[in-house]
Motif scaffolding. Structure first.
Motif, PDB file in Angstrom:
ATOM      1  N   LEU A 171       5.495  -2.202   2.389  1.00  0.00           N
ATOM      2  CA  LEU A 171       5.579  -1.575   1.071  1.00  0.00           C
ATOM      3  C   LEU A 171       5.149  -2.547  -0.022  1.00  0.00           C
ATOM      4  O   LEU A 171       4.419  -2.162  -0.948  1.00  0.00           O
ATOM      5  CB  LEU A 171       7.003  -1.085   0.824  1.00  0.00           C
ATOM      6  N   MET A 172       5.567  -3.802   0.071  1.00  0.00           N
ATOM      7  CA  MET A 172       5.181  -4.802  -0.937  1.00  0.00           C
ATOM      8  C   MET A 172       3.676  -5.029  -0.922  1.00  0.00           C
ATOM      9  O   MET A 172       3.043  -5.146  -1.979  1.00  0.00           O
ATOM     10  CB  MET A 172       5.935  -6.106  -0.686  1.00  0.00           C
ATOM     11  N   ALA A 173       3.097  -5.073   0.275  1.00  0.00           N
ATOM     12  CA  ALA A 173       1.643  -5.251   0.366  1.00  0.00           C
ATOM     13  C   ALA A 173       0.917  -4.048  -0.227  1.00  0.00           C
ATOM     14  O   ALA A 173      -0.105  -4.191  -0.911  1.00  0.00           O
ATOM     15  CB  ALA A 173       1.238  -5.472   1.817  1.00  0.00           C
ATOM     16  N   TRP A 174       1.428  -2.847   0.045  1.00  0.00           N
ATOM     17  CA  TRP A 174       0.828  -1.636  -0.514  1.00  0.00           C
ATOM     18  C   TRP A 174       0.881  -1.670  -2.040  1.00  0.00           C
ATOM     19  O   TRP A 174      -0.102  -1.327  -2.710  1.00  0.00           O
ATOM     20  CB  TRP A 174       1.549  -0.419   0.036  1.00  0.00           C
ATOM     21  N   MET A 175       1.996  -2.066  -2.599  1.00  0.00           N
ATOM     22  CA  MET A 175       2.150  -2.108  -4.049  1.00  0.00           C
ATOM     23  C   MET A 175       1.302  -3.210  -4.678  1.00  0.00           C
ATOM     24  O   MET A 175       0.973  -3.140  -5.859  1.00  0.00           O
ATOM     25  CB  MET A 175       3.621  -2.293  -4.418  1.00  0.00           C
ATOM     26  N   ARG A 176       0.947  -4.239  -3.884  1.00  0.00           N
ATOM     27  CA  ARG A 176       0.052  -5.289  -4.390  1.00  0.00           C
ATOM     28  C   ARG A 176      -1.397  -4.821  -4.451  1.00  0.00           C
ATOM     29  O   ARG A 176      -2.259  -5.514  -4.973  1.00  0.00           O
ATOM     30  CB  ARG A 176       0.140  -6.539  -3.503  1.00  0.00           C
ATOM     31  N   PRO A 191      -4.737  -1.297   0.251  1.00  0.00           N
ATOM     32  CA  PRO A 191      -4.671   0.081   0.765  1.00  0.00           C
ATOM     33  C   PRO A 191      -4.757   0.184   2.275  1.00  0.00           C
ATOM     34  O   PRO A 191      -4.273   1.154   2.858  1.00  0.00           O
ATOM     35  CB  PRO A 191      -5.854   0.767   0.072  1.00  0.00           C
ATOM     36  N   ARG A 192      -5.382  -0.776   2.927  1.00  0.00           N
ATOM     37  CA  ARG A 192      -5.571  -0.679   4.377  1.00  0.00           C
ATOM     38  C   ARG A 192      -4.387  -1.211   5.171  1.00  0.00           C
ATOM     39  O   ARG A 192      -4.424  -1.237   6.394  1.00  0.00           O
ATOM     40  CB  ARG A 192      -6.839  -1.435   4.793  1.00  0.00           C
ATOM     41  N   VAL A 193      -3.344  -1.661   4.482  1.00  0.00           N
ATOM     42  CA  VAL A 193      -2.189  -2.187   5.199  1.00  0.00           C
ATOM     43  C   VAL A 193      -1.430  -1.066   5.913  1.00  0.00           C
ATOM     44  O   VAL A 193      -0.746  -1.299   6.917  1.00  0.00           O
ATOM     45  CB  VAL A 193      -1.256  -2.954   4.229  1.00  0.00           C
ATOM     46  N   CYS A 194      -1.566   0.163   5.423  1.00  0.00           N
ATOM     47  CA  CYS A 194      -0.921   1.309   6.064  1.00  0.00           C
ATOM     48  C   CYS A 194      -1.525   2.582   5.493  1.00  0.00           C
ATOM     49  O   CYS A 194      -2.336   2.533   4.559  1.00  0.00           O
ATOM     50  CB  CYS A 194       0.596   1.295   5.839  1.00  0.00           C
ATOM     51  N   SER A 195      -1.113   3.706   6.044  1.00  0.00           N
ATOM     52  CA  SER A 195      -1.563   5.004   5.551  1.00  0.00           C
ATOM     53  C   SER A 195      -0.348   5.777   5.061  1.00  0.00           C
ATOM     54  O   SER A 195       0.543   6.107   5.850  1.00  0.00           O
ATOM     55  CB  SER A 195      -2.281   5.799   6.647  1.00  0.00           C
ATOM     56  N   MET A 196      -0.320   6.035   3.762  1.00  0.00           N
ATOM     57  CA  MET A 196       0.772   6.813   3.203  1.00  0.00           C
ATOM     58  C   MET A 196       0.503   8.303   3.404  1.00  0.00           C
ATOM     59  O   MET A 196      -0.630   8.766   3.298  1.00  0.00           O
ATOM     60  CB  MET A 196       0.940   6.508   1.713  1.00  0.00           C
TER      61      MET A 196
END
Length: 383
Positions: A132-137, A140-145
């Motif tokens: 989640l922290m990486a996504w907020m930074r 986008p490719r760290v996960c798929s929301m």
């Protein structure tokens, strides 16, 4: 020469602008893992599964502790995996103005590739917080929301999904009746015919005698269940058609005008695929799991087939629709493309080509239903 010794593990950054929370959900227990401003360690709290007030009280307590430590009130950003609980927890959280909630596709989160990796709720909770922290930074490719559907959109899907379940149940009862009759030497009986009861009375076993009393009673009870399922399928189909007739400009009504696309296919395409916004054709194919998955590393360059990572109902429907498209739209550009591709391989590779056709056809349906782009060479059911 100066030796570069391995430094100890770096502490987690504490200059955060929010409280990051992950929820590990199970039927009995919810594990709340959080990282708050001013704290270098993640905290964990366990609450009873399904206890919404306790969850909100826990998150509010985290805000109070952070405020006492830092002197200001922080918002909460939460993350959870899409799963059995559906989206009601997400909706309950976003209804609170101080909580931002995200739902993530669990399969998109990177995990260690060891043959035997440790997996506990504690490890998963920490991984979700870091993700989640990486996504907020802005990674986008760290996960798929997951794009959470509206309540009405989610409810609309239930018609097609329930029908699919009932059709499978109908097949189950049909096969069971045929199997029972086969065991006494009777073939060719069709339980789905209207005269099934009359024909049952006329049946004779392979030895020439009437059906045994208990076997006949069991088959009659199976026929009762079969007739109930058939009645429910008819009721659902009527409800589906009623929803489609409310608007001639809906994607479902537009797709139904194409020859070879019946009301069930149109309903699945509209409710499982085109209920959400797509920016381009690649996103459309990826959502259906029809996007290619290449394997390119060094001298290796090969295709692994489609990803199968999207909506399985939409993907299955599109493969079926591709076969029907060849039958009912043989003169369309896409059908000609399929025939040319198969002919180049001497008639082989039809299964691979039909998946490629399904991907192209899905994109064509999307453009036709959402933007009015006419499919080249296609004819409508009214033509």
């Amino acid at each position: 020469m100066t030796a570069h010794l391995a430094s100890p593990l770096a502490a987690i950054r504490v200059d955060l602008g929010a409280i990051f929370v992950s929820l590990e959900l199970s039927k009995s227990t919810w594990l709340v893992t959080s990282l708050s401003p001013g704290s270098e360690k993640m905290s964990r709290h366990s609450i009873s599964g399904g206890d919404r007030p306790a969850l909100l009280a826990c998150l509010s307590g985290l805000r109070d502790k952070a405020e006492a430590r830092e002197g200001q009130r922080y918002p909460v950003i939460a993350i959870q995996e899409a799963g059995l609980d559906g989206f009601w927890i997400h909706r309950a959280l976003v209804s609170e103005k101080w909580i931002t909630s995200h739902v993530v596709d669990a399969a998109s989160i990177a995990v260690p590739r060891r043959h035997r990796r440790a997996k506990t709720d504690r490890i998963d909770g920490e991984t979700l917080v870091r993700t989640l922290m990486a996504w907020m930074r802005g990674e986008p490719r760290v996960c798929s929301m997951v794009r959470v559907p509206a309540v009405e959109e989610e409810d609309q899907r239930r018609i097609g999904r329930e029908r699919t379940m009932l059709v499978k149940e109908r097949t189950l009862h049909t096969n069971r009746i045929k199997g029972l009759l086969f065991s006494v030497g009777i073939r060719g009986y069709e339980p789905n015919r209207r005269d099934r009861r009359e024909r049952l009375e006329e049946l004779r076993t392979g030895e020439g005698g009437p059906l045994p009393r208990h076997l006949k009673g069991q088959i009659n009870r199976e026929l009762d269940r079969l007739e109930l399922v058939a009645e429910q399928i008819k009721s659902i189909e009527n409800e589906r058609d009623l929803c489609a007739s409310t608007s001639d400009s809906s994607p479902q009504a537009i797709l139904a005008t194409l020859k070879g696309i019946g009301p069930e296919f149109a309903s699945v395409l509209a409710n499982e695929g085109f209920f959400r916004h797509f920016d381009n054709r690649r996103q459309v194919a990826a959502y259906a799991g029809l996007a290619p998955s290449p394997w390119r590393s060094g001298s290796i360059d090969r295709e692994q087939g489609v990803s199968k990572s999207g909506n399985p109902r939409l993907r299955t429907t599109m493969v079926q629709a591709a076969w029907l498209w060849l039958r009912f739209q043989p003169d369309s550009a896409l059908s000609r493309w399929f025939q040319e591709r198969v002919s180049l391989n001497g008639g082989r590779g039809k299964k691979v080509a039909i998946v490629a056709l399904a991907r192209k056809l899905l994109v064509a349906f999307w453009k036709f239903a959402m933007s009015g782009v006419v499919i080249e060479g296609a004819i409508t059911a009214k033509a």
